[in-house]
Design a protein around this motif. Structure first.
Motif, PDB file in Angstrom:
ATOM      1  N   GLN A 207      96.936  38.923  33.027  1.00  0.00           N
ATOM      2  CA  GLN A 207      97.828  39.876  32.426  1.00  0.00           C
ATOM      3  C   GLN A 207      99.295  39.375  31.954  1.00  0.00           C
ATOM      4  OE1 GLN A 207      98.739  43.350  34.668  1.00  0.00           O
ATOM      5  NE2 GLN A 207      98.891  44.518  33.010  1.00  0.00           N
ATOM      6  N   GLY A 208      99.673  38.845  32.894  1.00  0.00           N
ATOM      7  CA  GLY A 208     101.048  37.915  32.873  1.00  0.00           C
ATOM      8  C   GLY A 208     100.891  36.795  31.775  1.00  0.00           C
ATOM      9  N   GLN A 209      99.890  36.128  31.566  1.00  0.00           N
ATOM     10  CA  GLN A 209      99.645  35.104  30.676  1.00  0.00           C
ATOM     11  C   GLN A 209      99.656  35.712  29.150  1.00  0.00           C
ATOM     12  OE1 GLN A 209      96.100  33.161  32.341  1.00  0.00           O
ATOM     13  NE2 GLN A 209      97.202  31.223  32.021  1.00  0.00           N
ATOM     14  N   LEU A 210      98.959  36.670  29.193  1.00  0.00           N
ATOM     15  CA  LEU A 210      98.803  37.312  27.828  1.00  0.00           C
ATOM     16  C   LEU A 210     100.246  37.969  27.399  1.00  0.00           C
ATOM     17  CD1 LEU A 210      97.148  38.419  25.659  1.00  0.00           C
ATOM     18  CD2 LEU A 210      96.387  40.439  27.177  1.00  0.00           C
TER      19      LEU A 210
ATOM     20  N   ALA B  42      93.711  30.656  24.684  1.00  0.00           N
ATOM     21  CA  ALA B  42      92.567  30.047  25.268  1.00  0.00           C
ATOM     22  C   ALA B  42      92.371  30.208  26.679  1.00  0.00           C
ATOM     23  CB  ALA B  42      92.331  28.606  24.724  1.00  0.00           C
ATOM     24  N   ALA B  43      93.530  29.801  27.271  1.00  0.00           N
ATOM     25  CA  ALA B  43      93.730  29.986  28.820  1.00  0.00           C
ATOM     26  C   ALA B  43      93.486  31.359  29.297  1.00  0.00           C
ATOM     27  CB  ALA B  43      95.124  29.357  29.225  1.00  0.00           C
ATOM     28  N   VAL B  44      94.021  32.460  28.538  1.00  0.00           N
ATOM     29  CA  VAL B  44      94.034  33.792  28.971  1.00  0.00           C
ATOM     30  C   VAL B  44      92.487  34.048  28.875  1.00  0.00           C
ATOM     31  CG1 VAL B  44      94.396  36.262  28.403  1.00  0.00           C
ATOM     32  CG2 VAL B  44      96.348  34.445  28.295  1.00  0.00           C
ATOM     33  N   SER B  45      91.681  33.566  27.677  1.00  0.00           N
ATOM     34  CA  SER B  45      90.545  34.073  27.456  1.00  0.00           C
ATOM     35  C   SER B  45      89.664  33.564  28.644  1.00  0.00           C
ATOM     36  CB  SER B  45      89.999  33.401  26.205  1.00  0.00           C
ATOM     37  OG  SER B  45      88.564  33.563  25.998  1.00  0.00           O
ATOM     38  N   LYS B  46      89.918  32.303  29.097  1.00  0.00           N
ATOM     39  CA  LYS B  46      89.043  31.589  29.962  1.00  0.00           C
ATOM     40  C   LYS B  46      89.321  32.461  31.475  1.00  0.00           C
ATOM     41  CE  LYS B  46      87.843  27.180  32.096  1.00  0.00           C
ATOM     42  NZ  LYS B  46      87.832  25.651  32.106  1.00  0.00           N
ATOM     43  N   ALA B  47      90.505  32.670  31.698  1.00  0.00           N
ATOM     44  CA  ALA B  47      90.800  33.486  33.166  1.00  0.00           C
ATOM     45  C   ALA B  47      89.841  34.839  32.878  1.00  0.00           C
ATOM     46  CB  ALA B  47      92.183  33.812  33.239  1.00  0.00           C
TER      47      ALA B  47
ATOM     48  N   VAL C 206     102.020  35.155  25.847  1.00  0.00           N
ATOM     49  CA  VAL C 206     101.359  34.853  24.498  1.00  0.00           C
ATOM     50  C   VAL C 206     101.892  36.101  23.593  1.00  0.00           C
ATOM     51  CG1 VAL C 206      99.522  34.773  23.004  1.00  0.00           C
ATOM     52  CG2 VAL C 206      99.436  33.649  25.324  1.00  0.00           C
ATOM     53  N   VAL C 207     101.825  37.204  23.842  1.00  0.00           N
ATOM     54  CA  VAL C 207     102.449  38.369  22.909  1.00  0.00           C
ATOM     55  C   VAL C 207     103.968  37.720  22.523  1.00  0.00           C
ATOM     56  CG1 VAL C 207     103.379  40.633  22.800  1.00  0.00           C
ATOM     57  CG2 VAL C 207     101.016  40.081  23.743  1.00  0.00           C
ATOM     58  N   ARG C 208     104.724  37.538  23.684  1.00  0.00           N
ATOM     59  CA  ARG C 208     106.167  37.008  23.671  1.00  0.00           C
ATOM     60  C   ARG C 208     106.375  36.008  22.710  1.00  0.00           C
ATOM     61  NH1 ARG C 208     107.249  38.138  28.377  1.00  0.00           N
ATOM     62  NH2 ARG C 208     106.721  35.919  29.313  1.00  0.00           N
ATOM     63  N   MET C 209     105.366  35.044  22.847  1.00  0.00           N
ATOM     64  CA  MET C 209     105.395  33.999  21.969  1.00  0.00           C
ATOM     65  C   MET C 209     105.255  34.071  20.309  1.00  0.00           C
ATOM     66  SD  MET C 209     103.360  30.914  24.260  1.00  0.00           S
ATOM     67  CE  MET C 209     103.392  29.472  23.176  1.00  0.00           C
ATOM     68  N   VAL C 210     104.143  35.063  20.287  1.00  0.00           N
ATOM     69  CA  VAL C 210     103.935  35.529  19.053  1.00  0.00           C
ATOM     70  C   VAL C 210     105.116  36.199  18.091  1.00  0.00           C
ATOM     71  CG1 VAL C 210     102.498  37.080  17.412  1.00  0.00           C
ATOM     72  CG2 VAL C 210     101.447  35.617  19.242  1.00  0.00           C
ATOM     73  N   GLU C 211     105.783  37.066  19.075  1.00  0.00           N
ATOM     74  CA  GLU C 211     106.841  38.018  18.470  1.00  0.00           C
ATOM     75  C   GLU C 211     107.947  37.080  18.313  1.00  0.00           C
ATOM     76  OE1 GLU C 211     105.834  42.101  20.772  1.00  0.00           O
ATOM     77  OE2 GLU C 211     107.363  40.638  21.674  1.00  0.00           O
ATOM     78  N   GLU C 212     108.102  35.943  18.892  1.00  0.00           N
ATOM     79  CA  GLU C 212     109.364  34.978  18.705  1.00  0.00           C
ATOM     80  C   GLU C 212     109.072  33.845  17.714  1.00  0.00           C
ATOM     81  OE1 GLU C 212     110.269  33.836  22.513  1.00  0.00           O
ATOM     82  OE2 GLU C 212     111.087  35.799  23.359  1.00  0.00           O
ATOM     83  N   GLY C 213     107.958  33.989  17.222  1.00  0.00           N
ATOM     84  CA  GLY C 213     107.453  32.835  16.051  1.00  0.00           C
ATOM     85  C   GLY C 213     107.263  31.437  16.906  1.00  0.00           C
ATOM     86  N   GLY C 214     106.664  31.725  18.158  1.00  0.00           N
ATOM     87  CA  GLY C 214     106.476  30.356  18.715  1.00  0.00           C
ATOM     88  C   GLY C 214     105.440  29.404  17.893  1.00  0.00           C
TER      89      GLY C 214
ATOM     90  N   VAL D 239     100.614  28.830  21.185  1.00  0.00           N
ATOM     91  CA  VAL D 239     100.088  30.026  21.216  1.00  0.00           C
ATOM     92  C   VAL D 239      98.437  29.908  21.246  1.00  0.00           C
ATOM     93  CG1 VAL D 239     100.001  32.141  19.829  1.00  0.00           C
ATOM     94  CG2 VAL D 239     101.971  31.094  20.110  1.00  0.00           C
ATOM     95  N   VAL D 240      97.749  29.309  20.506  1.00  0.00           N
ATOM     96  CA  VAL D 240      96.281  29.145  20.655  1.00  0.00           C
ATOM     97  C   VAL D 240      95.838  28.484  22.079  1.00  0.00           C
ATOM     98  CG1 VAL D 240      94.219  27.951  19.689  1.00  0.00           C
ATOM     99  CG2 VAL D 240      96.087  28.868  18.093  1.00  0.00           C
ATOM    100  N   ASN D 241      96.689  27.588  22.691  1.00  0.00           N
ATOM    101  CA  ASN D 241      96.254  27.092  23.895  1.00  0.00           C
ATOM    102  C   ASN D 241      96.355  27.968  24.941  1.00  0.00           C
ATOM    103  OD1 ASN D 241      95.591  24.421  22.722  1.00  0.00           O
ATOM    104  ND2 ASN D 241      97.674  23.534  23.297  1.00  0.00           N
ATOM    105  N   GLN D 242      97.468  28.958  24.785  1.00  0.00           N
ATOM    106  CA  GLN D 242      97.803  29.657  25.914  1.00  0.00           C
ATOM    107  C   GLN D 242      96.726  31.224  25.573  1.00  0.00           C
ATOM    108  OE1 GLN D 242      99.703  29.879  28.675  1.00  0.00           O
ATOM    109  NE2 GLN D 242     100.043  27.650  27.983  1.00  0.00           N
TER     110      GLN D 242
END
Length: 85
Positions: free
Chosen positions: A19-22, A43-48, A25-33, A38-41
């Motif tokens: 949940q924290g990782q996700l 993928a990490a959330v999905s694996k978790a 990711v949302v923050r990265m997307v909102e800030e234009g990361g 973004v995709v790597n993170q």
């Protein structure tokens, strides 16, 4: 099949981390990361999440295999397992 909360404490902790990782990711997307980060993170959330799901199924299988309950629905367990594949 109902699982005991004490047996799933590690799963709950894993889900909280995901949940924290996700949220990150949302923050990265909102800030234009960076797209790759973004995709790597993501993928990490999905694996978790997958690991949490498999841990829940594993706990359930262990309970079913050690119980003498004739109402164990093997097909339902198989369906849960395959839903994560």
């Amino acid at each position: 099949m109902e699982l005991e909360a004490t047996e799933l404490k590690a799963v709950a902790n894993r889900l909280k981390r995901a949940q924290g990782q996700l949220a990150g990711v949302v923050r990265m997307v909102e800030e234009g990361g960076d797209c790759q980060q973004v995709v790597n993170q993501l993928a990490a959330v999905s694996k978790a999440l997958d690991r949490a799901g498999f841990a829940i199924i594993s706990t359930g299988l262990q309970q079913c295999l050690t119980s003498e309950d004739p109402e164990v629905d093997v097909k339902a367990l198989e369906k849960m397992f395959l839903s994560l594949a």
